[in-house]
Design a protein around this motif. Sequence first.
Motif, PDB file in Angstrom:
ATOM      1  N   ALA A  29       0.741  -1.542   0.251  1.00 18.26           N
ATOM      2  CA  ALA A  29       0.196   0.086   0.071  1.00 18.26           C
ATOM      3  C   ALA A  29       0.635   0.980  -0.186  1.00 18.26           C
ATOM      4  N   ASP A  30       0.803   2.099  -0.798  1.00 17.84           N
ATOM      5  CA  ASP A  30       1.593   3.399  -1.539  1.00 17.84           C
ATOM      6  C   ASP A  30       1.327   3.711   0.425  1.00 17.84           C
ATOM      7  N   LYS A  31       2.314   5.056   0.780  1.00 17.35           N
ATOM      8  CA  LYS A  31       1.702   6.155   1.181  1.00 17.35           C
ATOM      9  C   LYS A  31       0.610   6.638   1.332  1.00 17.35           C
ATOM     10  N   PRO A  32      -0.393   7.322   2.187  1.00 17.30           N
ATOM     11  CA  PRO A  32      -0.337   7.204   3.937  1.00 17.30           C
ATOM     12  C   PRO A  32      -1.480   5.515   3.775  1.00 17.30           C
ATOM     13  N   MET A  33      -0.994   4.573   4.801  1.00 19.10           N
ATOM     14  CA  MET A  33      -2.311   3.227   4.611  1.00 19.10           C
ATOM     15  C   MET A  33      -3.447   3.852   4.989  1.00 19.10           C
ATOM     16  N   ALA A  34      -3.463   4.899   5.609  1.00 16.08           N
ATOM     17  CA  ALA A  34      -4.313   5.235   6.872  1.00 16.08           C
ATOM     18  C   ALA A  34      -4.509   7.200   7.099  1.00 16.08           C
ATOM     19  N   ILE A  35      -5.727   7.421   6.972  1.00 14.82           N
ATOM     20  CA  ILE A  35      -5.950   9.472   6.939  1.00 14.82           C
ATOM     21  C   ILE A  35      -6.048   9.793   7.725  1.00 14.82           C
ATOM     22  N   ASN A  36      -7.134   8.661   8.449  1.00 13.15           N
ATOM     23  CA  ASN A  36      -7.782   9.054   9.953  1.00 13.15           C
ATOM     24  C   ASN A  36      -8.004   7.625  10.858  1.00 13.15           C
ATOM     25  N   ASP A  37      -8.297   6.737  10.046  1.00 13.05           N
ATOM     26  CA  ASP A  37      -8.760   5.549  10.401  1.00 13.05           C
ATOM     27  C   ASP A  37      -7.677   4.523  10.789  1.00 13.05           C
ATOM     28  N   PHE A  38      -7.193   5.096  12.282  1.00  9.40           N
ATOM     29  CA  PHE A  38      -6.467   3.865  12.669  1.00  9.40           C
ATOM     30  C   PHE A  38      -6.540   2.839  13.046  1.00  9.40           C
ATOM     31  N   LYS A  39      -7.512   2.945  13.876  1.00  4.36           N
ATOM     32  CA  LYS A  39      -8.260   1.453  14.613  1.00  4.36           C
ATOM     33  C   LYS A  39      -8.195   0.314  12.938  1.00  4.36           C
ATOM     34  N   SER A  40      -9.032   1.144  12.049  1.00  5.02           N
ATOM     35  CA  SER A  40      -8.929  -0.425  11.151  1.00  5.02           C
ATOM     36  C   SER A  40      -7.637  -0.599  10.507  1.00  5.02           C
ATOM     37  N   LEU A  41      -6.580   0.439  10.454  1.00  4.24           N
ATOM     38  CA  LEU A  41      -5.050  -0.027  10.262  1.00  4.24           C
ATOM     39  C   LEU A  41      -5.055  -0.843  11.235  1.00  4.24           C
ATOM     40  N   GLU A  42      -4.599  -1.075  12.494  1.00  2.00           N
ATOM     41  CA  GLU A  42      -4.389  -2.091  13.886  1.00  2.00           C
ATOM     42  C   GLU A  42      -4.448  -3.517  13.132  1.00  2.00           C
ATOM     43  N   LYS A  43      -6.255  -3.903  13.323  1.00  4.83           N
ATOM     44  CA  LYS A  43      -6.565  -4.467  12.449  1.00  4.83           C
ATOM     45  C   LYS A  43      -6.329  -5.595  11.367  1.00  4.83           C
ATOM     46  N   SER A  44      -5.681  -4.604  10.441  1.00  6.28           N
ATOM     47  CA  SER A  44      -5.597  -5.239   8.944  1.00  6.28           C
ATOM     48  C   SER A  44      -4.400  -5.881   9.709  1.00  6.28           C
ATOM     49  N   PHE A  45      -3.036  -5.011  10.336  1.00  3.24           N
ATOM     50  CA  PHE A  45      -1.827  -5.700  10.583  1.00  3.24           C
ATOM     51  C   PHE A  45      -2.295  -7.419  11.593  1.00  3.24           C
ATOM     52  N   ALA A  46      -3.185  -6.830  12.569  1.00  2.00           N
ATOM     53  CA  ALA A  46      -3.445  -8.511  13.367  1.00  2.00           C
ATOM     54  C   ALA A  46      -4.069  -9.326  12.263  1.00  2.00           C
ATOM     55  N   THR A  47      -4.405  -8.776  11.357  1.00  2.00           N
ATOM     56  CA  THR A  47      -5.142  -9.662  10.684  1.00  2.00           C
ATOM     57  C   THR A  47      -4.214  -9.897   9.927  1.00  2.00           C
ATOM     58  N   ALA A  48      -2.959  -9.991   9.122  1.00  2.00           N
ATOM     59  CA  ALA A  48      -2.004  -9.669   7.707  1.00  2.00           C
ATOM     60  C   ALA A  48      -1.093 -11.137   8.662  1.00  2.00           C
ATOM     61  N   ALA A  49      -0.988 -10.831  10.342  1.00  2.00           N
ATOM     62  CA  ALA A  49       0.293 -11.336  11.085  1.00  2.00           C
ATOM     63  C   ALA A  49      -0.505 -13.081  11.066  1.00  2.00           C
ATOM     64  N   ARG A  50      -1.918 -12.842  11.541  1.00  2.00           N
ATOM     65  CA  ARG A  50      -2.910 -14.289  11.670  1.00  2.00           C
ATOM     66  C   ARG A  50      -2.742 -15.082  10.247  1.00  2.00           C
ATOM     67  N   LYS A  51      -2.985 -14.449   9.019  1.00  2.00           N
ATOM     68  CA  LYS A  51      -3.347 -14.884   7.858  1.00  2.00           C
ATOM     69  C   LYS A  51      -1.870 -15.198   7.251  1.00  2.00           C
TER      70      LYS A  51
END
Length: 455
Positions: A142-164
């Motif tokens: 993902a080109d920067k920025p990954m998120a412009i205002n929704d940090f919680k969604s990005l944090e969940k995606s990192f957790a999902t990426a680690a799990r998958k």
Amino acid sequence: MFKMKFFRKSLALIVCIGVIWTTNVSFLINTVDSPVVKLIILDPGHGHATFMQGTMNPAIDQEVHVYAPAGPDVQQYINAIERGNNRKSNPTNWKLVMYTHSDYLERMIADKKGNAVLISGNNSKKSEYITRSIDAGFHVIADKPMAINDFKSLEKSFATAARKKVVLFDPMDLRYDISNILQKELSQIPELFGSLQKGTLENPALVQANLHHYLKGPAGQTAVRPGWFFDVNQQGHGIVDVSTHLVDLNQWLSFPGKSLDYKTDIKVISSREWASRLTPSEFKLVTKLNKYPEYLKKDLKDSILSVYSNGEINYTIKGIHSKVTVLWNYKEPPGSSDTHYSLMRGTKADLEIRQGAAEQYKATLFVKPGKYTDLDEFAKYIKTAEQQLQAKYPGTEFIRIGDQWQIKPGAFQRTNSAEVAISYIKEGRMPEWEAPNMRAKYFTTIEALKIAKRE
């Protein structure tokens, strides 16, 4: 009517760049020596959408699937690929398979025509694109920025990426610039640099600043920007956009190979933002649009467009005072370019990168010994550091200019974030520090925006 015109125009590209416009096409994949990356481009809208296709790479399948709504954004991407395929020197040979219906996102997920999704475009859609792609089991670049205002969604995606066990990565090319590499190398030589100071709010130990320009090249020929680029609700405020590169450098330089915990290691002290202003004629020149889109009317006053693209963040990383500033001017002065400034304050010396007119707009690293340092004694440490760097980067020179030394880089094996992304996907994982430090980076920028809006 527009879609039909766009469709016909794009069909004309089939012969010259190998575009296949399709609603349902199946392919036989060669499983012998199959490339590591089977690339999908999702809704390209920025020049960075082509960053993995600048040259042919045997690790990337030459057949690239593109899913996007029909329109000028995806057409600009196609045009860029066409130029690469048709250039005389080292041409590329990408084969694009296009899908441009309104259900492009659902179709991408259902088709599963690749294993890595590259996202570079309208940032208001990025959180959804990242979430859906990671949930579907794709690697995501993902080109920067990954998120412009929704940090919680990005944090969940990192957790999902680690799990998958898939990669979620934002390319940071400033890490691979030789001036930044040498600055980092010298900061790890205690005899020369000492240790990183703690700094203060008024005199931070880590400073990063960038100056960018909306209009580049003669009459803006090298960069036509979409109208939404000037809408902070779609592109993002400057404080959460290009500042990501600068926050990343502060982390990468000061704590190399170490994981940061944004909950305990990052504290945003203050931040502010201010607008760049464009006249109607300036906006038309850089976008090729004859009038302001409806979504920009909220930012107009007496026909002048205000864009909150400038910002400053004062914060600490593990107690180290840090500062990031991003500036946007309208047009590059003749002979100039975008510029970068970087400063690391050590207990024995400062490491400073300057890129102004005096440096002919080339990023140049300087070593500046402390105020009360014996320069002749310090020169001995300079000589030792020069020999150390020459062993890794043959030809590197330290040139004394008054009370400082300019570093002239020698030979080095250039890499870029595309090659790094490929290596991450090949390994199926990133260094342990990469994901937590991305979380720290986006916590910093988004928290800074919240504070700036309150001021």
